[in-house]
Design an enzyme around this catalytic site. Structure first.
Site, mmCIF file in Angstrom:
data_model
loop_
_atom_site.group_PDB
_atom_site.id
_atom_site.type_symbol
_atom_site.label_atom_id
_atom_site.label_comp_id
_atom_site.label_asym_id
_atom_site.label_seq_id
_atom_site.Cartn_x
_atom_site.Cartn_y
_atom_site.Cartn_z
ATOM 1 N N ASP A 48 -29.653 27.385 21.790
ATOM 2 C CA ASP A 48 -29.719 28.548 23.231
ATOM 3 C C ASP A 48 -30.906 29.319 22.438
ATOM 4 O OD1 ASP A 48 -27.306 27.046 24.021
ATOM 5 O OD2 ASP A 48 -26.523 29.324 23.793
ATOM 6 N N ASP A 49 -31.458 29.880 23.570
ATOM 7 C CA ASP A 49 -31.956 31.243 23.715
ATOM 8 C C ASP A 49 -34.042 31.437 23.398
ATOM 9 O OD1 ASP A 49 -29.367 32.502 23.265
ATOM 10 O OD2 ASP A 49 -30.058 34.003 21.442
ATOM 11 N N HIS A 99 -29.950 29.474 30.848
ATOM 12 C CA HIS A 99 -29.439 30.238 30.038
ATOM 13 C C HIS A 99 -29.783 32.033 30.289
ATOM 14 C CE1 HIS A 99 -27.083 31.245 26.255
ATOM 15 N NE2 HIS A 99 -28.178 32.030 26.219
ATOM 16 N N HIS A 103 -30.179 37.517 29.495
ATOM 17 C CA HIS A 103 -29.838 37.142 28.112
ATOM 18 C C HIS A 103 -28.657 38.576 28.924
ATOM 19 C CE1 HIS A 103 -27.523 35.826 24.839
ATOM 20 N NE2 HIS A 103 -28.477 34.951 24.788
ATOM 21 N N HIS A 209 -28.946 28.213 17.671
ATOM 22 C CA HIS A 209 -30.113 28.691 18.124
ATOM 23 C C HIS A 209 -31.110 28.427 17.584
ATOM 24 C CE1 HIS A 209 -26.562 30.921 19.051
ATOM 25 N NE2 HIS A 209 -26.851 31.478 19.909
HETATM 26 ZN ZN LIG Z 1 -28.373 32.773 24.142
#
Ligand SMILES: [Zn+2]
Length: 253
Positions: A48-49, A99, A103, A209
């Site tokens: 993620d991210d 995503h 955020h 991540h």
């Molecule tokens: Zn995230």
């Protein structure tokens, strides 16, 4: 009798149910999600991210060494800053997912804000690679009643996880590596010759991540170090590293 005495426990139970529905990775209260693979042999590694220029290229090289395919849930504003990195991620056989644009914790957002957050990231990914994403993961895993329908409107299925080791924490690999141990334990139990092997029909989705939602170029070197430890061990246990698409659609083995 004081009605509060009756109402208070009911209200608490309701709050508890809502909290579970909003945050628990396997909750289906606010809509159906994918949270595991269709075979104990398949491990879906997800990140993620990102995209993150400081980490993602190193991670792509590491994954290539083990013929591992993964799924990257991207933040829209980073996609706009690094479209080439997203193109390379897809060119090397990985999948990408939505995503959100910035955020936020979607739990507190109204339906319009939720739709805008998902739509902006959706458009950023389509702009970078020419095709829209098929997967969505909510920031912090948080859902409310309109999050999963908003993803569905964009043609996306919502993806959660079976294991969240907490690799965003500023702790050394020696802390992170044992927190990824359950993957190996499940493989030993379910892919061995024991009787349990027959019972297990599902595999893990691990949430890691490669980026940091507060800043581009966040340090995720600990995640890479932990994967350098685990990837050869997971492979030797018989696990295959698959994308979410492969995890749910190709025939289970
Ligand atoms: Zn995230």
């Amino acid at each position: 009798m004081n009605s509060l005495i009756i109402a208070a426990p009911t209200a608490l139970a309701t709050l508890g149910a809502i909290a579970y529905g909003a945050a628990h990775p396997r909750s289906q209260l606010f809509g159906r999600t994918i949270y595991r693979t269709n075979s104990p042999r398949k491990l879906a590694i997800t990140f993620d991210d990102g995209p993150n220029p400081a980490i993602t290229p190193k991670l792509l090289d590491l994954l290539d060494r083990y013929n591992a395919k993964a799924t990257f849930f991207l933040i829209g504003r980073y996609v706009r800053e690094c479209p080439e990195l997203v193109q390379e991620t897809v060119a090397r056989g990985h999948e990408v997912g939505n995503h959100t644009e910035l955020h936020p914790n979607l739990l507190w957002q109204n339906p319009t804000k939720v739709r805008v957050e998902l739509r902006l990231c959706h458009d950023a990914i389509r702009g970078a690679i020419g095709t829209p994403p098929k997967w969505f993961r909510p920031p912090f895993g948080m859902r409310n009643p309109w999050v999963i329908p908003a993803a569905r409107e964009l043609g996306c299925r919502t993806v959660m996880w079976t294991l969240l080791p907490g690799d965003w924490q500023e702790k050394p690999p020696e802390w992170l590596i044992p927190r990824m141990q359950p993957i190996a334990e499940h493989a030993q139990r379910n892919l061995g010759n024991g009787s349990n092997a027959v019972a297990a029909r599902m595999g893990d989705v691990i949430c890691l991540h490669d980026g940091a939602h507060r800043e581009l170029n966040g340090d995720r070197s600990r995640t890479i170090a932990a994967l350098e430890h685990w990837l050869p061990r997971w492979r030797d246990l018989g696990l295959e590293f698959v994308t979410i698409g492969e995890a749910v659609s190709t025939p289970a083995r």
